[in-house]
Design a protein around this motif. Structure first.
Motif, short mmCIF file in Angstrom:
data_model
loop_
_atom_site.label_atom_id
_atom_site.label_comp_id
_atom_site.label_asym_id
_atom_site.label_seq_id
_atom_site.Cartn_x
_atom_site.Cartn_y
_atom_site.Cartn_z
N LYS A 158 0.84 -1.21 0.00
CA LYS A 158 0.00 0.00 0.00
C LYS A 158 0.87 1.26 0.00
CE LYS A 158 -4.14 -1.84 2.29
NZ LYS A 158 -4.98 -1.76 3.52
N LYS A 161 2.13 1.78 -3.53
CA LYS A 161 1.06 2.28 -4.41
C LYS A 161 0.79 3.77 -4.15
CE LYS A 161 -2.49 -0.52 -5.03
NZ LYS A 161 -3.60 -1.46 -4.70
N CYS A 164 3.52 5.83 -5.75
CA CYS A 164 3.35 5.97 -7.20
C CYS A 164 2.47 7.17 -7.53
CB CYS A 164 2.73 4.70 -7.78
SG CYS A 164 3.84 3.27 -7.80
N TRP A 165 1.40 7.35 -6.76
CA TRP A 165 0.51 8.49 -7.00
C TRP A 165 1.21 9.82 -6.70
CZ3 TRP A 165 -3.36 7.70 -9.96
CH2 TRP A 165 -4.06 6.50 -9.93
N ILE A 197 5.89 4.19 -14.19
CA ILE A 197 5.17 4.38 -12.93
C ILE A 197 3.88 3.56 -12.90
CG2 ILE A 197 4.00 6.06 -11.46
CD1 ILE A 197 6.01 8.15 -12.44
N VAL A 198 3.14 3.57 -14.00
CA VAL A 198 1.89 2.80 -14.06
C VAL A 198 2.18 1.30 -13.95
CG1 VAL A 198 -0.05 2.15 -15.53
CG2 VAL A 198 0.60 4.55 -15.33
N TRP A 201 2.82 0.46 -10.38
CA TRP A 201 1.57 0.42 -9.63
C TRP A 201 0.79 -0.87 -9.91
CZ3 TRP A 201 -3.62 -0.16 -10.03
CH2 TRP A 201 -4.40 0.27 -8.95
N SER A 204 2.43 -3.80 -8.21
CA SER A 204 2.15 -3.71 -6.77
C SER A 204 0.71 -4.13 -6.47
CB SER A 204 2.39 -2.28 -6.27
OG SER A 204 3.72 -1.88 -6.50
N HIS A 205 -0.20 -3.74 -7.33
CA HIS A 205 -1.61 -4.10 -7.15
C HIS A 205 -1.80 -5.61 -7.26
CE1 HIS A 205 -5.92 -3.56 -7.04
NE2 HIS A 205 -6.05 -4.22 -8.16
#
Length: 221
Positions: A158, A161, A164-165, A197-198, A201, A204-205
């Protein structure tokens, strides 16, 4: 996980069988004959064997201990990498400020990266240290340690993630600031940094969903 047999099935069979056998023996069932009792014995024996052959999931303690130890080593390696990266960003920021000719955008981006990295490592240590202080190699604690390890991994994921934002707008701003006024097209670097970056993410998700599923399975043990 490994397969085993249901130990309680034999007790269930025994209780039900004794109750039915007593009723037949005492004439509770009208018209009962010894042949009926023998048939009942054979049917209950077959049913008992079928029950005992049914598998169920149980914890493989050695596998859990090995998995927890492996993931602990991986977590420590990631922490070391994150700490080294943070130190590198701080050194780069200090050097840039000392030389004074790196540009405002670069200094601002390095400052943002260094501060964000320090906060990230702080929470990473806080997340990991709690489980490392209580972890042990005792088989009695294997399931509990595995559960805490999964919870720790989910918190760390988490954190990634969220990072990343935070990095996404900062990285795009830095590219825009560096390329504005230049004759080069801004789209290739924008495309590359956003894809990286995407992708981070999304990976990680995927791990987030995987660890959540593992945690649900461990809580059933």
């Amino acid at each position: 996980m490994s397969k085993g047999k249901l130990p309680e099935n034999n007790e269930i069979y025994q209780d039900v069988y004794e109750e039915a056998h007593d009723k037949l023996s005492t004439g509770a069932v009208s018209g009962a004959h010894p042949e009926v009792v023998n048939i009942l014995d054979e049917q209950w024996l077959t049913l008992s064997q079928d029950w005992q052959s049914q598998p169920y999931e149980k914890a493989d303690i050695q596998a859990l201990l090995k998995q927890t130890k492996k993931r602990t080593l991986l977590a420590k390696s990631l922490l070391a990498i994150d700490a080294i990266t943070t130190i590198g960003l701080i050194i780069a920021l200090v050097v840039g400020l000392y030389q004074g000719d790196w540009g405002t955008a670069t200094i601002a981006y390095l400052a943002f990266g260094a501060i964000t990295s320090v906060v990230f490592v702080y929470y990473e240590i806080k997340i990991r240290l709690r489980i490392w202080q209580h972890s042990c190699d005792s088989p009695d604690k294997a399931v509990a340690n595995a559960i805490e390890g999964a919870e720790s991994s989910i918190k760390y994921i988490k954190l990634i993630k969220l990072s990343c934002w935070l990095i996404l707008p900062a990285a795009n701003w830095y590219i825009y600031a560096m390329i504005s006024g230049s004759e080069k097209s801004p789209w290739p670097p924008f495309f590359v940094i956003n894809i990286v970056i995407v992708s981070l993410w999304l990976v990680s998700h995927w791990f987030h969903k995987k660890r959540t599923k593992e945690l649900s399975q461990l809580n059933l043990i």
